[in-house]
Design a protein around this motif. Structure first.
Motif: not given
Length: 212
Positions: A153-174
């Motif tokens: 029942g789980l299907l991963w989708g698209a993802s992307k990296l988003v800068p949050v500051g101080y050289g750190i990035k977070k990942m958003t994923i559908m």
């Protein structure tokens, strides 16, 4: 008025069904429905090569059950054991199904019901924010770790990296989930922020949750 078929375990019954499907893709309507499942479960598991239209229809319904399920309601169909004398010139054939064929028919009927039930379950589209520990976290490995979580029942989708500051990035994923099978809270607590994935993931938050 509901469609009625008789004695689908006999050649006479299959011939009537074959004639019925000559100009139809489904038992009723223009999409696969529970009417198709009713007839599908009554057709014996044997070579249908002599009945071209039945064979075409049967293979199509079988493929749908394995791939996506069948959810249409249909308009009603009845399958009875013996045909009236006016419908079949010869006497009704005796039930010649072997125990193996009967067991196979019951198994198909159970699979059809299960598939239809799953198909009726709601689905949701969920957007997650996945944050690493620091700017030294390997984001490629973080994504691999997140996508390594598999469950029904789980299907991963698209993802992307988003800068949050101080050289750190977070990942958003559908991801797309079947509501009755996947709990997002449990997924985050028991998998995404638990060992061994928490080597890369500091936290995980729900950004958007929409019913499909």
């Amino acid at each position: 008025m509901a469609v009625t078929f008789y004695d689908l375990s006999s050649d006479a019954g299959l011939k009537k069904l074959d004639e019925y499907l000559l100009s139809r893709s489904y038992i009723t309507g223009y999409q696969a429905s529970k009417d198709d499942l009713t007839v599908y479960s009554a057709v014996p598991k044997k070579s249908l090569d002599s009945y071209v239209n039945v064979s075409r229809w049967y293979k199509h319904i079988d493929a749908l059950l394995r791939i996506s399920g069948v959810s249409g309601e249909g308009s009603g169909v009845t399958v009875e054991g013996n045909a009236p004398a006016s419908d079949v010139a010869t006497p009704p054939a005796a039930d010649t199904k072997t125990e193996e064929e009967k067991a196979a028919a019951e198994e198909r009927a159970a699979a059809a019901k299960k598939s239809a039930k799953k198909k009726e379950s709601g689905k949701s589209s969920v957007l997650l924010d996945v944050k690493p520990w620091d700017d030294e976290t390997d984001m490629v490995k973080l994504e691999e770790a997140v996508r390594s979580v598999h469950q029904e029942g789980l299907l991963w989708g698209a993802s992307k990296l988003v800068p949050v500051g101080y050289g750190i990035k977070k990942m958003t994923i559908m991801m797309t989930i079947v509501d009755d099978l996947v709990s997002v809270d449990d997924l985050i607590e028991d998998h995404l922020t638990a060992e061994p994935i928490n080597e890369y993931v500091q936290s995980c938050d729900i950004v958007a949750f929409n019913k499909i």
